[in-house]
Design an enzyme around this catalytic site. Structure first.
Site, PDB file in Angstrom:
ATOM      1  N   VAL A 610     -61.235 -35.626  27.843  1.00 11.58           N
ATOM      2  CA  VAL A 610     -60.112 -34.683  27.833  1.00 11.58           C
ATOM      3  C   VAL A 610     -59.286 -34.896  29.100  1.00 11.58           C
ATOM      4  O   VAL A 610     -59.827 -34.836  30.202  1.00 11.58           O
ATOM      5  CB  VAL A 610     -60.604 -33.222  27.789  1.00 11.58           C
ATOM      6  CG1 VAL A 610     -59.420 -32.274  27.556  1.00 11.58           C
ATOM      7  CG2 VAL A 610     -61.670 -33.026  26.734  1.00 11.58           C
ATOM      8  N   GLY A 665     -45.955 -48.290  22.946  1.00  8.48           N
ATOM      9  CA  GLY A 665     -47.397 -48.169  23.118  1.00  8.48           C
ATOM     10  C   GLY A 665     -47.875 -46.793  23.519  1.00  8.48           C
ATOM     11  O   GLY A 665     -48.994 -46.630  24.016  1.00  8.48           O
ATOM     12  N   GLU A 668     -50.940 -44.040  18.975  1.00  6.28           N
ATOM     13  CA  GLU A 668     -51.904 -44.898  18.303  1.00  6.28           C
ATOM     14  C   GLU A 668     -51.126 -45.862  17.394  1.00  6.28           C
ATOM     15  O   GLU A 668     -49.952 -45.610  17.069  1.00  6.28           O
ATOM     16  CB  GLU A 668     -52.869 -44.057  17.461  1.00  6.28           C
ATOM     17  CG  GLU A 668     -53.777 -43.139  18.266  1.00  6.28           C
ATOM     18  CD  GLU A 668     -54.777 -43.897  19.115  1.00  6.28           C
ATOM     19  OE1 GLU A 668     -55.141 -45.047  18.761  1.00  6.28           O
ATOM     20  OE2 GLU A 668     -55.190 -43.362  20.166  1.00  6.28           O
ATOM     21  N   ASP A 679     -56.639 -35.218  17.593  1.00  8.94           N
ATOM     22  CA  ASP A 679     -56.984 -35.625  18.955  1.00  8.94           C
ATOM     23  C   ASP A 679     -57.027 -34.408  19.871  1.00  8.94           C
ATOM     24  O   ASP A 679     -57.986 -34.207  20.629  1.00  8.94           O
ATOM     25  CB  ASP A 679     -55.964 -36.648  19.465  1.00  8.94           C
ATOM     26  CG  ASP A 679     -56.267 -37.092  20.886  1.00  8.94           C
ATOM     27  OD1 ASP A 679     -57.347 -37.662  21.114  1.00  8.94           O
ATOM     28  OD2 ASP A 679     -55.420 -36.857  21.774  1.00  8.94           O
ATOM     29  N   LYS A 683     -60.423 -32.471  21.680  1.00 11.46           N
ATOM     30  CA  LYS A 683     -60.487 -32.192  23.114  1.00 11.46           C
ATOM     31  C   LYS A 683     -60.736 -30.710  23.383  1.00 11.46           C
ATOM     32  O   LYS A 683     -61.520 -30.347  24.270  1.00 11.46           O
ATOM     33  CB  LYS A 683     -59.202 -32.665  23.788  1.00 11.46           C
ATOM     34  CG  LYS A 683     -59.050 -34.192  23.768  1.00 11.46           C
ATOM     35  CD  LYS A 683     -57.705 -34.654  24.281  1.00 11.46           C
ATOM     36  CE  LYS A 683     -57.606 -36.179  24.258  1.00 11.46           C
ATOM     37  NZ  LYS A 683     -56.273 -36.677  24.679  1.00 11.46           N
TER      38      LYS A 683
END
Length: 815
Positions: A610, A665, A668, A679, A683
């Site tokens: 995290v 970039g 993902e 995601d 976390k």
């Protein structure tokens, strides 16, 4: 006055002999050397024994070996002496070899090799070498005589390892030297009984010969020259970091030699010690090095221990049973039975309950020792007062030696902690009342690892060696590996941490090195490695070479690799990972990993799960550890979503921002893996579990930002194209927020109402309002931070900060 002795490796070639002869006149002139003892040429004693055994078995190939032996010694004569000197020398050598041929022929004919015959055959090695060497010395202008030690050293008839009659021997040596003031080149290893029959003094006998001569001549120092720089702290073949000790006491040297140190043989020390003659161990190949001085003194306080030695092969015999409790004289009976069978006991230990006795012996004696003990204790075994006698094989004994252990508490604990943290089981322990030696019997497979971890624990003080195995060579893994290699010197000099990468694996290859990889070309080494990536093979390698500070780093996003965490933790290997998969599975699995780390005295750290390198996990853990009740967690945990909504100001459509972020970039490969909110949800789940909440992903309210019709199995380029159709929806959310003076943020929160992640409009009074770029933020509200929450803010994504966070966790493991 000094006495010198050179071992077989020092005279292994004519070149080495000539080198010694070229400088030895200085020993005679400046150091007043009166006697120099030489062993047989390197390997010759073993060759003689092999020939004798072949002849005793009727194997006539011994003659081939004899021919090679003759050729070697004749060649030495030709290399060391001038042409005019060679004829007589060659004749004398051949005369001796004729005697050897005759005795071997006799053994071959009767097909019987007695110990007496073997002693006579073995004596030819020293007789030949010393005769040739004394001639080489004369060629270099050194006035010397050849002395066959059989003329001076008197022993009993115990062939193979004869007992010296010290009174007669010393008198003989003193009488001989009284009649000659020239240097004597003396045969080591050999002697004779009262009748003049050849005997030998056992392995290491040349050292013993030198010590006897030093004692007889009341030498100021005995120098033993070999092929190492002195007495090392451990066997350098097993412990690469072993180094030479400057000084040792006689007692320390005897303990180390008893437990396998090959530089000094135990009988050597007694004659020198009885007359307080120092023994200096020097290296023929490095004569300028001062070596190790053994004497009647302590080595000072620099090191608590002086060395770690080992006996490779031992067997442990266990005698146990209720009948041993209070049985008077049982130890005497055990020792007596084994002594009658000429079986030497290496180590003995008895439990204070008197219920069991353990004996360590050489494996070749174990079965016979068991039979002798069964015979001696047959009555007790018949009445079941003594259970069956058990033999354990495939064991080794390690010994930690040092006089300073007497004054220093906690040494045994330090030894056992080092072994325990490396998962090395101890079968038996012994410590003498002198506190000079702590010995332990362990599995032979663990011997090298045991020597290394104990050496590391005692000889490097605050310095710690750290073994690191990195899985994954993507952005984070490659950055981490680069950081470790780049900062190795800094960690060693500033933090006393010797960080070594011992293994790297990716989806194609695996590279392992027990000593640590070189940083300059690790990628080329990995690519050229013949090993396939195999976590099981990696784990077995780790078990063999494990140190107390061994760390496995999972720098992948793999779903499969976290399944191996349990086995690493159970082995006492710390696990450090930015991979969130293990911490977001079932609650039971999550707790199991934490429990395994605790129960096996290691760590499972995942700070970078995290917030990348931000201390989100540490901050929540600290609140809980201090007893502070956490009532609310809130923040932005996705670097991608933070960037998208911090940049979403209406100047570009939302779909264009997503496309640009992917091209740079920031997302993902498939942006839906960010936009679906999972995601951020994972976390939040990790942080919530740290507070003790038994929750899972199914218990969370997660807002998925991917339009429903684009959530299926649709190619990424198609998704990005169709996302434009939802730009109006996101634009409407933005304008609604703006009308209220707010901004959009993808927030994760935990409070009394549960766990939620989703898009929210927040005003200037909210901490996340001012976020920019890809920043992450965590606010912690607790009983201690009830009025003003604890706020942590910073970059929450990127290979550099994440790799740095992983490296911080590695350091935490060691601390």
């Amino acid at each position: 006055m000094k006495v010198f002795k050179f071992g077989g490796s020092s005279v292994g070639t004519p070149e080495r002999i000539d080198e010694i002869a070229s400088w030895f006149h200085q020993a005679v002139d400046k150091e007043q050397c009166r006697a120099v003892i030489f062993s047989a040429f390197q390997g010759v004693t073993d060759q003689l024994i092999s020939m004798a055994e072949k002849a005793g078995k009727g194997d006539d190939t011994y003659t081939n070996d004899l021919g090679r032996l003759e050729e070697r010694h004749i060649e030495a004569v030709r290399n060391l002496l001038s042409t005019s000197e060679q004829s007589q020398a060659v004749a004398s050598v051949k005369f001796m070899l004729n005697d050897l041929e005759d005795i071997l022929q006799g053994v071959f004919l009767v097909k019987e090799l007695t110990l007496r015959s073997l002693d006579f055959i073995s004596s030819f090695g020293e007789r030949l070498s010393n005769y040739i060497i004394h001639l080489a010395f004369r060629k270099h202008g050194i006035a010397c005589d050849f002395l066959d030690a059989r003329k001076t050293i008197v022993t009993d008839d115990q062939f193979g390892s004869a007992e010296v009659d010290m009174e007669k021997t010393l008198a003989n040596i003193q009488a001989h030297f009284a009649s000659s003031d020239r240097l004597q080149v003396v045969t080591g290893f050999i002697a004779a009984n009262e009748k003049g029959v050849t005997t030998t003094l056992g392995r290491g006998g040349s050292d013993y010969t030198a010590a006897i001569f030093a004692a007889a001549l009341d030498a100021d120092e005995l120098q033993i020259w070999t092929d190492v720089d002195g007495v090392l702290t451990a066997d350098p073949r097993l412990v690469r970091e072993a180094f030479t000790m400057d000084v040792l006491s006689y007692e320390e040297a005897m303990e180390l030699s008893h437990f396998g140190a090959k530089v000094i043989h135990p009988p050597t020390i007694e004659p020198a010690m009885s007359r307080n003659i120092p023994i200096r161990i020097k290296n023929t190949l490095n004569p300028a090095f001062p070596g190790t001085l053994v004497g009647n003194f302590s080595g000072g306080p620099e090191y608590i221990i002086k060395g770690i030695s080992s006996i490779d092969h031992v067997a442990l015999i266990r005698i146990q049973g209720s009948g041993l409790v209070g049985m008077a004289g049982v130890a005497q009976r055990i020792f007596g039975a084994l002594a009658a069978g000429s079986i030497n006991i290496i180590l003995i230990t008895q439990a204070s309950s008197e219920h069991s006795v353990c004996l360590a012996v050489l494996p070749k004696h174990a079965s016979r020792a068991k039979r002798l003990l069964q015979k001696e204790l047959q009555h007790e075994m018949a009445t079941h007062r003594v259970a069956d006698i058990i033999i354990e094989n495939e064991l080794s004994t390690i010994a930690v030696v040092g006089e300073n252990m007497r004054q220093t508490p906690g040494i045994a604990g330090k030894v056992f902690q080092a072994l325990g943290r490396s998962r090395i089981n101890i079968s038996a322990i012994a410590q003498g009342s002198t506190e000079l030696n702590i010995s332990a019997v362990i599995r032979r497979a663990d011997k090298q690892k045991a020597l290394r971890v104990i050496h590391d624990a005692f000889f490097y003080g605050a310095r710690k060696t750290v073994q690191i195995y990195v899985a994954g060579t993507g952005l984070i893994g490659r950055q981490l590996i680069s950081d470790i290699f780049e900062k190795q010197e800094w960690f060693l000099t500033r933090r006393q941490l010797d960080l070594r990468i011992n293994g790297i694996l990716n989806s194609r290859k695996m590279l392992l090195d027990e000593h640590g990889l070189a940083g300059s070309d690790w990628e080329e080494q990995l690519e050229a490695s013949p090993r396939n990536p195999d976590p099981n093979a990696l784990l077995e390698f780790v078990k063999i070479h494990q140190s107390p500070n061994t760390i496995f780093v999972d720098a992948t996003a793999s779903d499969d690799l976290p399944a191996w965490y349990e086995q690493f933790l159970a082995q006492g290997v710390a696990v450090v990972t930015p991979n969130k998969k293990a911490n977001t599975g079932s609650w039971e699995q999550y707790r199991k990993l934490s429990d395994l780390a605790r129960d096996n005295d290691t760590r499972f750290l995942y700070e970078t799960n995290v917030g990348a390198g931000l201390p989100f996990v540490q901050a929540v853990s600290d609140r809980v550890a201090s007893g502070d009740k956490v009532t609310r967690l809130e923040g932005v945990f996705s670097g991608t979503l933070s960037y998208l909504f911090n940049s979403f100001d209406g100047s570009k459509p939302f779909s264009e921002l997503v496309r640009g972020a992917r091209e740079n970039g920031y997302t993902e490969p498939d942006p839906r893996d960010d936009l679906n909110g999972m995601d951020a949800a994972r976390k939040l789940l990790i942080l919530a579990r740290l507070t003790g909440q038994e929750v899972s992903l199914e218990d969370m309210d997660v807002e998925n930002l991917v339009p429903e019709d684009l959530r299926g199995d649709i190619p990424v380029d198609v998704f990005l194209e169709k996302l434009q159709e939802s730009d109006a929806v996101f634009e409407e959310k933005l304008q609604t927020a703006r009308k209220e003076g707010k901004v959009l943020r993808y927030l994760a929160s935990m409070d009394g109402d549960g766990l939620r992640v989703g898009l929210m409009a927040v005003g200037p009074d909210h901490p996340v309002y001012s976020l920019s770029g890809a920043e992450n933020m965590l606010t912690i509200t607790s009983e201690a931070y009830s009025k003003i929450p604890l706020v942590i803010k910073g970059p929450g994504a990127g290979a550099a900060v994440t790799a740095n966070g992983v490296l911080s966790d590695i350091v935490k493991v060691i601390q």
